[in-house]
Write a protein that holds these residues in place. Structure first.
Motif, PDB file in Angstrom:
ATOM      1  N   ARG A   1       0.819  -1.225   0.000  1.00  0.00           N
ATOM      2  CA  ARG A   1       0.000   0.000   0.000  1.00  0.00           C
ATOM      3  C   ARG A   1       0.849   1.270   0.000  1.00  0.00           C
ATOM      4  O   ARG A   1       0.344   2.359  -0.266  1.00  0.00           O
ATOM      5  CB  ARG A   1      -0.923   0.013   1.228  1.00  0.00           C
TER       6      ARG A   1
ATOM      7  N   LEU B   1      -4.757  -2.238 -18.845  1.00  0.00           N
ATOM      8  CA  LEU B   1      -5.914  -1.598 -18.211  1.00  0.00           C
ATOM      9  C   LEU B   1      -7.167  -2.438 -18.424  1.00  0.00           C
ATOM     10  O   LEU B   1      -7.214  -3.277 -19.312  1.00  0.00           O
ATOM     11  CB  LEU B   1      -6.144  -0.213 -18.835  1.00  0.00           C
ATOM     12  N   TYR B   2      -8.180  -2.171 -17.600  1.00  0.00           N
ATOM     13  CA  TYR B   2      -9.498  -2.767 -17.846  1.00  0.00           C
ATOM     14  C   TYR B   2     -10.163  -1.870 -18.884  1.00  0.00           C
ATOM     15  O   TYR B   2     -10.721  -0.827 -18.540  1.00  0.00           O
ATOM     16  CB  TYR B   2     -10.312  -2.819 -16.549  1.00  0.00           C
TER      17      TYR B   2
ATOM     18  N   PHE C   1     -11.819   1.947  -8.695  1.00  0.00           N
ATOM     19  CA  PHE C   1     -11.545   0.562  -8.302  1.00  0.00           C
ATOM     20  C   PHE C   1     -10.208   0.469  -7.547  1.00  0.00           C
ATOM     21  O   PHE C   1     -10.149  -0.101  -6.445  1.00  0.00           O
ATOM     22  CB  PHE C   1     -11.526  -0.334  -9.549  1.00  0.00           C
ATOM     23  N   PHE C   2      -9.162   1.047  -8.101  1.00  0.00           N
ATOM     24  CA  PHE C   2      -7.863   0.957  -7.430  1.00  0.00           C
ATOM     25  C   PHE C   2      -7.849   1.764  -6.129  1.00  0.00           C
ATOM     26  O   PHE C   2      -7.200   1.371  -5.164  1.00  0.00           O
ATOM     27  CB  PHE C   2      -6.731   1.388  -8.372  1.00  0.00           C
TER      28      PHE C   2
ATOM     29  N   GLU D   1     -10.335   2.111  -4.101  1.00  0.00           N
ATOM     30  CA  GLU D   1     -10.984   1.275  -3.080  1.00  0.00           C
ATOM     31  C   GLU D   1     -10.051   0.163  -2.633  1.00  0.00           C
ATOM     32  O   GLU D   1      -9.976  -0.165  -1.454  1.00  0.00           O
ATOM     33  CB  GLU D   1     -12.286   0.685  -3.643  1.00  0.00           C
ATOM     34  N   LEU D   2      -9.321  -0.390  -3.582  1.00  0.00           N
ATOM     35  CA  LEU D   2      -8.389  -1.469  -3.267  1.00  0.00           C
ATOM     36  C   LEU D   2      -7.298  -0.991  -2.290  1.00  0.00           C
ATOM     37  O   LEU D   2      -6.925  -1.699  -1.362  1.00  0.00           O
ATOM     38  CB  LEU D   2      -7.755  -1.968  -4.573  1.00  0.00           C
ATOM     39  N   TYR D   3      -6.831   0.239  -2.523  1.00  0.00           N
ATOM     40  CA  TYR D   3      -5.766   0.810  -1.673  1.00  0.00           C
ATOM     41  C   TYR D   3      -6.333   1.548  -0.459  1.00  0.00           C
ATOM     42  O   TYR D   3      -5.580   2.133   0.290  1.00  0.00           O
ATOM     43  CB  TYR D   3      -4.905   1.782  -2.484  1.00  0.00           C
ATOM     44  N   ARG D   4      -7.642   1.518  -0.313  1.00  0.00           N
ATOM     45  CA  ARG D   4      -8.338   2.207   0.787  1.00  0.00           C
ATOM     46  C   ARG D   4      -7.979   3.690   0.859  1.00  0.00           C
ATOM     47  O   ARG D   4      -7.575   4.210   1.915  1.00  0.00           O
ATOM     48  CB  ARG D   4      -7.994   1.567   2.141  1.00  0.00           C
TER      49      ARG D   4
ATOM     50  N   ARG E   1      -2.778   6.260 -11.615  1.00  0.00           N
ATOM     51  CA  ARG E   1      -3.088   5.126 -10.731  1.00  0.00           C
ATOM     52  C   ARG E   1      -1.967   4.898  -9.722  1.00  0.00           C
ATOM     53  O   ARG E   1      -2.214   4.653  -8.547  1.00  0.00           O
ATOM     54  CB  ARG E   1      -3.301   3.866 -11.579  1.00  0.00           C
TER      55      ARG E   1
END
Lengths: 276, 315
Positions: B74, B85-86, B97-98, B100-103, B143
């Protein structure tokens, strides 16, 4: 501490994947197919029976269409699972995820729960569909139907884990899909051939068919632990026999099977790496 | 912040990285150079824990990755050479999305800030499939910056960018470094490394051939120093006086300009100007021509490659 991080990663990854599934067309095509197949099977069994004989002679008229439709949905999700990891590796998106706070366990479980969540959508649709069917035809919505529906979750779990393990072991999407379809076909053909051999050997006990049967029986002992469908069939058998302990055993063994395959998937992912 | 000790990676008989020990300090911009196949990307992958080393270890923030995997990850931002990429997502959804993943806290605010930094805010609702290569690279940088990491690891961060984009990214990196970020850059664009990095490491065939500050590296490498003088008048006496100096290697005259090559063992500028002055000359301008990083890179890799080739054939 790492457990909470892992749960968070699983939750976020599952959320993204399920959103992507809901925005795609695949799930809706399968839901339509499930509806059509269930309706066709129902019409071809219940309605034909009623039409031909004037009475309904089947004890559980909704069971067969339900088994077919949930089996179809589970097979579709198994196929999607067989694509999931190999596609991410192929596209390189897996590597980017692993730059961040995602490890192999979180990644594999994210894939697993995504497919189970997608099955939740299928199940909700199936429930509405079959409940409606039961009410309209007045055949009744029995506990058995609920039992089969719950059992189908364990079937899906086995199918999805089976797809994931194949996907984790493949570098290319095409390879994992071919492997999945190949294995499922093999299990189905084997089970048909095995049933035929049992019948044939029974009719002619002196022939070489007895030896063939012995070999196939031995193979069957192995396959019944490998094939995801076998766990479902055992559970189905328990439902039809109203054998509660058999039902519970089937559910537990399905979960153990899934856990074992997911553990193998994590090991494979670590071994193969996340790079293209 | 980043430390590798005796890091080695073998793929069968091929040694991709051999006994690599490097140390990147907090707040430093470290340039990681080397020709294709030198082992740079393998090193980065080992630092990130994506490729297990055959021998040696990596420490980030003083810890092994396995000691505190999620927290260490993190605190790192990574930009890879190829952008994966998506593509069905928009830039906003991708960063969300990223984030949220990394809070990431106050996520919308952060997304707006990083998209603004890379000039993609106006395009935030565009599907990524329609993005150009340069835009994808800038989005990946966004990102990498989104969770405000302490370490940025960048593999070829400007490879797909036009000159304007390169300047934009350079400014972002310098700004982030000013804020205290440690930056580890692997790049082929040596002029960019030269403009941005405090220290460089040069790799070839899996070995770290040189590691130093830019100025010291060039000084160490130069056998000769080239000085340029502009005089009021160049006379024969001045030329012969300069040529007679023991540390002067060559003198060339081009009109009123002189190019003097001296040995690199010490700074001879004072002696050169006093010699010109003693011969009645007037110095209008005096400069020392610096060796470019490109020249240093070629010198180091060529010197060491011939050495390595000799070692290989001896073995």
């Amino acid at each position: 501490m790492s457990v909470s991080h892992r749960i968070h990663a699983i939750r976020v990854a599952t959320k993204r994947e399920i959103r992507s599934t809901l925005h795609g067309i695949g799930l809706y095509v399968v839901l339509s197919l499930v509806f059509l197949v269930a309706s066709y099977v129902f019409a071809n069994t219940v309605l034909r029976n009623v039409g031909d004989a004037g009475i309904l002679a089947l004890p559980n008229p909704v069971t067969l269409p339900l088994i077919v439709s949930t089996g179809l949905a589970a097979a579709y999700l198994g196929l999607c699972s067989s694509l999931s990891i190999s596609r991410d590796r192929d596209l390189g998106t897996m590597e980017v995820l692993f730059y961040g706070p995602v490890d192999a366990v979180a990644y594999v479980l994210g894939k697993y729960f995504h497919q189970l969540a997608a099955y939740g959508v299928v199940l909700a649709f199936t429930l509405v569909n079959f409940y409606g069917l039961s009410v309209v035809t007045n055949v009744g919505f029995s506990l058995e139907i609920a039992g089969i529906m719950l059992l189908s979750v364990f079937l899906t779990s086995c199918m999805v884990s089976f797809g994931i393990v194949l996907s984790a072991g493949s570098r290319r999407m095409m390879v994992s899909v071919i492997l999945f379809l190949g294995f499922v076909l093999f299990f189905l053909i084997f089970s048909l051939v095995h049933a035929w051999v049992i019948g044939a050997a029974g009719r002619d006990a002196a022939s070489t068919m007895v030896y063939v049967r012995m070999i196939m029986d031995s193979l069957d002992q192995v396959i019944r632990w490998i094939s995801p469908v076998e766990y479902y069939l055992r559970g189905m058998d328990a439902v039809l026999r109203k054998d509660t302990s058999g039902y519970i055993m089937s559910a537990v063994s399905s979960l153990l099977y899934s856990a074992a395959l997911l553990a193998v998937s994590v090991w494979m992912l670590r071994k193969k790496g996340v790079r293209r | 912040m980043i430390e590798t000790v005796d890091l080695t990676k073998k793929f069968g008989d091929l040694t991709a990285v051999s006994s690599l020990s490097l140390h990147v300090e907090k707040g430093e911009i470290y340039g990681f150079l080397g020709p294709n196949g030198a082992g740079k990307t393998t090193t980065i992958m080992m630092i990130l824990g994506l490729v297990p080393p055959t021998k040696g270890e990596v420490r980030l923030f003083g810890k092994k990755l396995s000691e505190d995997y999620f927290n260490i990850k993190r605190r790192i931002g990574v930009l890879s050479e190829v952008q994966y990429l998506y593509e069905e997502m928009t830039a906003y959804e991708y960063l969300r999305f990223f984030g949220e993943l990394y809070r990431v806290e106050r996520l919308d605010e952060r997304i707006r800030a990083v998209l603004g930094q890379v000039n993609l805010y106006e395009r935030r609702h565009q599907i990524l499939k329609g993005y150009s290569k340069g835009m994808k690279q800038k989005l990946s940088l966004a990102r990498a910056l989104l969770h405000d990491p302490e370490i940025l690891i960048l593999d070829e961060p400007v490879s797909s960018l036009d000159p304007y984009g390169i300047k934009e990214v350079r400014d972002i990196l310098l700004e982030e470094n000013q804020k205290g970020k440690t930056i580890f850059i692997s790049s082929h664009i040596l002029s960019e490394i030269e403009r941005t990095c405090h220290r460089v490491g040069i790799m070839s065939r899996g070995r770290l051939l040189a590691e130093d500050t830019m100025a010291d590296l060039k000084r160490r490498l130069a056998d000769e120093v080239e000085l340029e003088l502009e005089l009021e008048t160049v006379t024969e006496t001045i030329l012969s006086a300069l040529q007679s100096l023991p540390f002067v290697v060559a003198v060339e005259a081009h009109g009123s300009r002189l190019r003097v090559k001296t040995k690199a063992d010490q700074d001879y500028r004072g002696q050169i100007s006093s010699t010109v002055f003693n011969q009645g000359g007037v110095v209008l301008a005096f400069s020392r021509r610096e060796m470019s990083l490109e020249e240093a890179f070629v010198t180091i890799t060529e010197k060491n490659l011939s050495l390595l080739t000799k070692e290989d054939s001896a073995a």
